[in-house]
Design an enzyme around this catalytic site. Structure first.
Site: not given
Length: 567
Positions: A1-2, A392-394
């Protein structure tokens, strides 16, 4: 959640002339080779490393993933003024015609030949997230006994991958790779799961195959590189016959023995007992200053509880779950399991979320896809989870994440809950990897709760720029998903529960409710108004139930009843 990191736009000026010239080259389709033809390239699949190949400026190496055939492929990375050119000298016969072919993936990729004694040729493709076949033909001159075959990328572009390079034609006597023959018939075809609109299949690998063709009732329906496939677009409560054939550059094998599968009845997939409108909340398995909760403390307003997060293991693609008992005031595993069971008994769904700001789970090949499916299914059995959330934020690989989720669905059955929480940038276009994945698994997808925060300004479906923190930001960006192929029931609004829940993008619960009204009823809109109402919109999501509790559960108390009252 960045927060989202901005991506640079691609430069398009310096190589326009080269692209135009490349487009003018004649390209012919690859057909079966004549009986006397051989592949004159040596180490064409890079199974022996770079033996026989020379790459400029040390730009080339071999990798085991991704590969098109065999166990290795070439990876070449342009750098500075070097375009990652890899070459091989190939023996040929004078006055002869050859077909030059290769499979490529990744950044811009070029394939060509020089020293033909007639007209040197090349072909190319823009960057691609999946394997593409390049092919062209050339004729040797009267005294030509060798040519130089090459691949290269383009300046400033990402690495490209190449595999199964062939110079098919008369034997030049240079000791090239053996003649390719048609692979054998695949064995072991079986069904691994079915929903009301899809059937999943698996089979054994066939020696020499670089791909497989799937047939439904005798008609070709898909082509895949792995040993599994899911056939979609089927009719509920209907029986179908399936076969599979193996293929490579020499042709296609005979079809396998047929298997019959019947689709489930209509409405039997995607968590059939989930409310038409649902509220999702992330539950924190850690203490970061928000209220520490047990699962039993989560308010009844939440229909889906996403446990954040699963942890990566040393096995590629595999995940596990470690309850932070110390950080959660002594909350035990047995208590956690009992609370999950109690929520499920009350009609709620509890799922395991994979990813988060610090998540390092990578599903980038067939093996890691299998590991992901097996490990998540194991967690579902151990803790009673109803499904999985992909956060998956990457980045993710749509090909292999799709494979992983379909394998998991085949194991878990049609009631599995599947949610996603992409960042705003990930859903700006259907060409994005997250959007592609969502569309790939649309038949088993429950809801996409995009994060409408930590993003800055973004484009709406009308091409206008909207700033986060407004009703227009929520509605105009949701419109992209609604018009891009997701069903309204698969779209939710993801927002922070309080000002402490995210770095930016918090909106009051009343704004969330206005956005829900705008999308479902065309009322309470801002300056943006959708072209039509979407009364089946799934609902809303928040990060997190813990931050909601810190703020006195103000978010769920306001948004929960409003979601329940949607048309």
């Amino acid at each position: 959640m960045d927060p989202v990191r901005r991506r640079h736009l691609r430069r398009t000026g310096g190589w326009a002339g080269a692209v135009t010239a490349a487009l003018a080259l004649a390209v012919t389709a690859v057909g079966p080779a004549a009986a006397a033809d051989v592949n004159n390239a040596s180490n064409s699949g890079f199974e022996s490393g770079l033996s026989g190949w020379t790459c400029s400026a040390g730009s080339g190496t071999t990798v085991t993933s991704p590969v098109h055939g065999g166990s290795a492929a070439l990876k070449a990375t342009p750098s500075g003024q070097d375009n990652a050119r890899c070459t091989q000298t190939v023996a040929v016969v004078p006055n002869s015609t050859y077909t030059l072919g290769a499979w490529v993936q990744g950044g811009y990729a070029y394939l060509g030949v020089t020293g033909t004694g007639t007209t040197d040729v090349s072909t190319w493709t823009p960057d691609s997230s999946s394997w593409k076949q390049l092919s062209t033909t050339f004729t040797t001159g009267a005294s030509t006994t060798s040519v130089t075959v090459y691949t290269h990328g383009w300046y400033g572009q990402p690495a490209y991958y190449a595999d199964d390079i062939s110079v098919q034609g008369p034997d030049g006597g240079g000791g090239g790779d053996p003649e390719i023959t048609v692979p054998g018939v695949p064995a072991g075809l079986s069904t691994s799961g079915a929903t009301s609109s899809s059937v999943s299949l698996t089979w054994n690998a066939a020696s020499g195959a670089t791909g497989y063709t799937v047939y439904r009732d005798g008609t070709k329906v898909s082509a895949v590189t792995g040993t599994s496939a899911t056939v979609t677009g089927l009719t509920p409560s209907t029986s179908y016959s399936f076969q599979v054939a193996a293929a490579n550059s020499a042709g296609e094998s005979a079809k396998s023995a047929a298997v019959t599968a019947r689709t489930a009845a209509s409405g039997d997939s995607g968590g059939s007992d989930l409310p038409a409108h649902a509220v999702t909340g992330y539950w924190q398995n850690f203490n970061n200053g928000a209220t520490v909760q047990k699962i039993s403390d989560v308010p009844a307003a939440y229909d889906i509880i996403a446990v954040a997060f699963a942890d990566a293991t040393t096995t590629p693609g595999a995940v596990t779950f470690n309850l932070d008992s110390a950080g959660l005031n002594g909350y035990t595993v047995d208590q956690f399991k009992a609370d999950v069971a109690a929520k499920r008994a009350a009609g709620k769904k509890v799922i395991i979320s994979v990813g988060g700001e610090k998540g390092t789970v990578s599903v980038a090949d067939a093996t890691s896809a299998t590991n992901f499916a097996n490990s998540v299914y194991s967690l579902m059995q151990t803790y009673g989870f109803d499904g999985v959330d992909i956060d998956l934020e990457n980045g993710l690989n749509p090909t292999y994440m799709t494979q992983a989720l379909r394998a998991l669905s085949a194991k878990a059955g049609p009631d599995m809950i599947l949610t996603m929480a992409p960042q705003t940038i990930d859903m700006q276009s259907t060409s994005g990897s997250y959007f592609q994945t969502a569309l790939n698994v649309k038949d088993i997808l429950t809801v996409v709760n995009m994060q409408y925060y930590n993003s800055g300004s973004m484009l709406g479906c009308d091409g206008k720029v909207y700033s986060q923190g407004s009703v227009d930001f929520l509605t105009a960006l949701a419109c992209i998903q609604l018009e891009g192929g997701l069903a309204p029931s698969q779209v939710g609004l993801g927002v922070p529960a309080s000002t402490q829940g995210a770095g930016s993008g918090y909106v009051a619960p009343s704004v969330v409710n206005n956005a829900l009204d705008c999308l479902t009823r065309l009322t309470n809109c801002g300056s943006f108004k959708p072209s039509k109402a979407y009364p089946e919109l799934r609902g809303a999501m928040t990060w997190s139930t813990n931050w909601d509790a810190t703020a006195g559960n103000a978010w769920s108390s306001a948004v929960g009843p409003h979601v329940d009252a949607l048309p």
